[in-house]
Design a protein around this motif. Sequence first.
Motif, PDB file in Angstrom:
ATOM      1  N   ALA A 122       9.119  19.847   2.022  1.00 25.15           N
ATOM      2  CA  ALA A 122       9.620  18.470   1.990  1.00 25.15           C
ATOM      3  C   ALA A 122       8.451  17.497   2.118  1.00 25.15           C
ATOM      4  CB  ALA A 122      10.630  18.240   3.107  1.00 25.15           C
ATOM      5  N   LYS A 123       8.454  16.464   1.260  1.00 25.97           N
ATOM      6  CA  LYS A 123       7.355  15.503   1.248  1.00 25.97           C
ATOM      7  C   LYS A 123       7.905  14.085   1.141  1.00 25.97           C
ATOM      8  CE  LYS A 123       4.202  18.892  -0.732  1.00 25.97           C
ATOM      9  NZ  LYS A 123       3.334  19.280  -1.876  1.00 25.97           N
ATOM     10  N   SER A 124       7.055  13.131   1.438  1.00 28.28           N
ATOM     11  CA  SER A 124       7.504  11.736   1.470  1.00 28.28           C
ATOM     12  C   SER A 124       6.510  10.822   0.772  1.00 28.28           C
ATOM     13  CB  SER A 124       7.695  11.272   2.923  1.00 28.28           C
ATOM     14  OG  SER A 124       6.483  11.399   3.660  1.00 28.28           O
ATOM     15  N   VAL A 125       7.024   9.683   0.356  1.00 34.52           N
ATOM     16  CA  VAL A 125       6.204   8.583  -0.155  1.00 34.52           C
ATOM     17  C   VAL A 125       6.451   7.400   0.765  1.00 34.52           C
ATOM     18  CG1 VAL A 125       5.757   7.019  -2.085  1.00 34.52           C
ATOM     19  CG2 VAL A 125       6.384   9.413  -2.530  1.00 34.52           C
ATOM     20  N   GLU A 126       5.375   6.770   1.226  1.00 39.48           N
ATOM     21  CA  GLU A 126       5.499   5.659   2.167  1.00 39.48           C
ATOM     22  C   GLU A 126       4.937   4.378   1.557  1.00 39.48           C
ATOM     23  OE1 GLU A 126       4.840   9.580   3.762  1.00 39.48           O
ATOM     24  OE2 GLU A 126       3.145   8.239   3.353  1.00 39.48           O
ATOM     25  N   VAL A 127       5.626   3.282   1.789  1.00 40.61           N
ATOM     26  CA  VAL A 127       5.181   1.977   1.310  1.00 40.61           C
ATOM     27  C   VAL A 127       4.933   1.081   2.522  1.00 40.61           C
ATOM     28  CG1 VAL A 127       5.760  -0.043  -0.080  1.00 40.61           C
ATOM     29  CG2 VAL A 127       6.493   2.233  -0.827  1.00 40.61           C
ATOM     30  N   TYR A 128       3.720   0.540   2.592  1.00 39.04           N
ATOM     31  CA  TYR A 128       3.330  -0.309   3.716  1.00 39.04           C
ATOM     32  C   TYR A 128       3.052  -1.733   3.243  1.00 39.04           C
ATOM     33  CZ  TYR A 128       2.686   3.872   6.594  1.00 39.04           C
ATOM     34  OH  TYR A 128       2.892   5.034   7.292  1.00 39.04           O
ATOM     35  N   GLN A 129       3.375  -2.671   4.108  1.00 37.36           N
ATOM     36  CA  GLN A 129       3.015  -4.073   3.889  1.00 37.36           C
ATOM     37  C   GLN A 129       2.441  -4.599   5.196  1.00 37.36           C
ATOM     38  OE1 GLN A 129       6.220  -6.898   3.044  1.00 37.36           O
ATOM     39  NE2 GLN A 129       4.894  -7.929   1.568  1.00 37.36           N
ATOM     40  N   ASN A 130       1.229  -5.089   5.141  1.00 38.23           N
ATOM     41  CA  ASN A 130       0.539  -5.536   6.358  1.00 38.23           C
ATOM     42  C   ASN A 130       0.531  -4.432   7.414  1.00 38.23           C
ATOM     43  OD1 ASN A 130       0.116  -8.121   5.220  1.00 38.23           O
ATOM     44  ND2 ASN A 130       2.176  -8.749   5.858  1.00 38.23           N
TER      45      ASN A 130
ATOM     46  N   VAL B  17       7.517  -0.266   5.318  1.00 41.02           N
ATOM     47  CA  VAL B  17       8.624  -1.115   4.875  1.00 41.02           C
ATOM     48  C   VAL B  17       9.511  -0.439   3.828  1.00 41.02           C
ATOM     49  CG1 VAL B  17       7.445  -3.274   5.409  1.00 41.02           C
ATOM     50  CG2 VAL B  17       7.161  -2.234   3.137  1.00 41.02           C
ATOM     51  N   GLY B  18       9.147   0.753   3.405  1.00 38.58           N
ATOM     52  CA  GLY B  18       9.962   1.450   2.418  1.00 38.58           C
ATOM     53  C   GLY B  18       9.432   2.848   2.185  1.00 38.58           C
ATOM     54  N   GLY B  19      10.248   3.648   1.513  1.00 40.55           N
ATOM     55  CA  GLY B  19       9.791   4.996   1.213  1.00 40.55           C
ATOM     56  C   GLY B  19      10.920   5.882   0.736  1.00 40.55           C
ATOM     57  N   LEU B  20      10.572   7.120   0.482  1.00 42.14           N
ATOM     58  CA  LEU B  20      11.543   8.117   0.052  1.00 42.14           C
ATOM     59  C   LEU B  20      11.048   9.491   0.473  1.00 42.14           C
ATOM     60  CD1 LEU B  20      10.246   9.756  -2.611  1.00 42.14           C
ATOM     61  CD2 LEU B  20      10.775   7.606  -3.734  1.00 42.14           C
ATOM     62  N   TYR B  21      11.953  10.464   0.428  1.00 42.12           N
ATOM     63  CA  TYR B  21      11.542  11.844   0.701  1.00 42.12           C
ATOM     64  C   TYR B  21      12.355  12.786  -0.174  1.00 42.12           C
ATOM     65  CZ  TYR B  21      15.778  12.906   3.396  1.00 42.12           C
ATOM     66  OH  TYR B  21      17.077  13.127   3.765  1.00 42.12           O
ATOM     67  N   GLY B  22      11.861  14.001  -0.299  1.00 44.31           N
ATOM     68  CA  GLY B  22      12.571  14.992  -1.094  1.00 44.31           C
ATOM     69  C   GLY B  22      11.891  16.341  -0.993  1.00 44.31           C
TER      70      GLY B  22
ATOM     71  N   GLU C 277       0.863  -1.178   0.000  1.00 47.52           N
ATOM     72  CA  GLU C 277       0.000   0.000   0.000  1.00 47.52           C
ATOM     73  C   GLU C 277       0.901   1.230   0.000  1.00 47.52           C
ATOM     74  OE1 GLU C 277      -3.086   2.479   2.880  1.00 47.52           O
ATOM     75  OE2 GLU C 277      -2.321   0.518   3.513  1.00 47.52           O
ATOM     76  N   VAL C 278       0.644   2.156  -0.899  1.00 47.54           N
ATOM     77  CA  VAL C 278       1.452   3.369  -0.987  1.00 47.54           C
ATOM     78  C   VAL C 278       0.645   4.558  -0.480  1.00 47.54           C
ATOM     79  CG1 VAL C 278       2.777   4.896  -2.491  1.00 47.54           C
ATOM     80  CG2 VAL C 278       2.698   2.440  -2.971  1.00 47.54           C
ATOM     81  N   ARG C 279       1.270   5.343   0.376  1.00 53.06           N
ATOM     82  CA  ARG C 279       0.657   6.568   0.885  1.00 53.06           C
ATOM     83  C   ARG C 279       1.591   7.733   0.586  1.00 53.06           C
ATOM     84  NH1 ARG C 279      -0.794   4.230   6.960  1.00 53.06           N
ATOM     85  NH2 ARG C 279      -1.732   2.254   6.242  1.00 53.06           N
ATOM     86  N   PHE C 280       1.017   8.916   0.558  1.00 50.74           N
ATOM     87  CA  PHE C 280       1.795  10.102   0.198  1.00 50.74           C
ATOM     88  C   PHE C 280       1.802  11.115   1.332  1.00 50.74           C
ATOM     89  CE2 PHE C 280       2.022  14.296  -2.128  1.00 50.74           C
ATOM     90  CZ  PHE C 280       3.377  14.208  -2.421  1.00 50.74           C
ATOM     91  N   ASN C 281       3.011  11.435   1.788  1.00 52.16           N
ATOM     92  CA  ASN C 281       3.219  12.528   2.735  1.00 52.16           C
ATOM     93  C   ASN C 281       2.431  12.350   4.031  1.00 52.16           C
ATOM     94  OD1 ASN C 281       4.771  14.891   3.055  1.00 52.16           O
ATOM     95  ND2 ASN C 281       2.992  16.191   2.701  1.00 52.16           N
ATOM     96  N   SER C 282       2.380  11.124   4.519  1.00 53.89           N
ATOM     97  CA  SER C 282       1.614  10.849   5.736  1.00 53.89           C
ATOM     98  C   SER C 282       2.489  10.451   6.921  1.00 53.89           C
ATOM     99  CB  SER C 282       0.592   9.733   5.471  1.00 53.89           C
ATOM    100  OG  SER C 282       1.248   8.502   5.208  1.00 53.89           O
ATOM    101  N   ALA C 283       3.787  10.188   6.678  1.00 54.94           N
ATOM    102  CA  ALA C 283       4.666   9.748   7.774  1.00 54.94           C
ATOM    103  C   ALA C 283       6.092  10.225   7.506  1.00 54.94           C
ATOM    104  CB  ALA C 283       4.615   8.235   7.917  1.00 54.94           C
ATOM    105  N   PHE C 284       6.230  11.522   7.263  1.00 56.04           N
ATOM    106  CA  PHE C 284       7.530  12.060   6.865  1.00 56.04           C
ATOM    107  C   PHE C 284       8.610  11.779   7.905  1.00 56.04           C
ATOM    108  CE2 PHE C 284      10.877  15.184   6.602  1.00 56.04           C
ATOM    109  CZ  PHE C 284      11.156  15.232   5.253  1.00 56.04           C
ATOM    110  N   ALA C 285       8.317  12.044   9.167  1.00 52.64           N
ATOM    111  CA  ALA C 285       9.327  11.881  10.219  1.00 52.64           C
ATOM    112  C   ALA C 285       9.836  10.444  10.280  1.00 52.64           C
ATOM    113  CB  ALA C 285       8.755  12.303  11.566  1.00 52.64           C
ATOM    114  N   GLU C 286       8.939   9.488  10.101  1.00 51.91           N
ATOM    115  CA  GLU C 286       9.346   8.084  10.118  1.00 51.91           C
ATOM    116  C   GLU C 286      10.209   7.749   8.907  1.00 51.91           C
ATOM    117  OE1 GLU C 286       6.197   5.164  11.257  1.00 51.91           O
ATOM    118  OE2 GLU C 286       4.940   6.963  11.295  1.00 51.91           O
TER     119      GLU C 286
END
Length: 209
Positions: free
Chosen positions: A127-135, A139-144, A83-92
């Motif tokens: 600054a924004k982030s992309v978050e990747v979730y599994q269960n 489990v992954g992501g990027l920021y810029g 599951e991909v989310r956008f800009n929802s967990a930048f600090a993590e």
Amino acid sequence: MFILDKSLSFPPVSYADSNGVLAIGGDLSPQRLVLAYKSGIFPWYSEGEPITWYCPKHRMVLFPNRVLISKSMRQLIKKNIFEVRFNSAFAEVIHHCKTSKRNGQNGTWITDAMEQAYTNLHQLGWAKSVEVYQNNELVGGLYGIDLGSIFCGESMFSKVSNASKIAFIWLAHYAAQHHYKLIDCQVYNQHLSSLGAEPLARAEFLKYL
């Protein structure tokens, strides 16, 4: 090499040396960082070193509609296990980028000061982030840095195989849908090259800013 003082300015990027180093010093204030990215400049240094500002002669970039997705990645995406989310967990995301172990590296260039500086930029909307979730686990992501028509990628991480690729591919699709000109990947690495990133001469890159 130029040494920056408290004044909010940078020398012309044409003065960068053969390694792309333009200047040292200054600070990581939001105002200076935003000015840097809008000028094609980014900070890159390690703990204990002075802040170092770069503008390489050739820039690694991805034109969003040229992202390369392998057959195996397409099959993985179709399985819908992420599951991909956008800009929802930048600090993590930035903290994982800072602390994740990487092959061939003893540490990370994301210092405590850098982590705080980009968190400040996130709070200001830059600054924004992309978050990747599994269960439901990150489990992954990027920021810029999001300049509106260019996304300047800073770092990514994976806790499971292919998670950072999923984040990057999602970002490319998002950028294409929202008419971004390009994604700035800064410097060459094989991982991004395999996804379609390509070198662009500095003079050409600056035209997109």
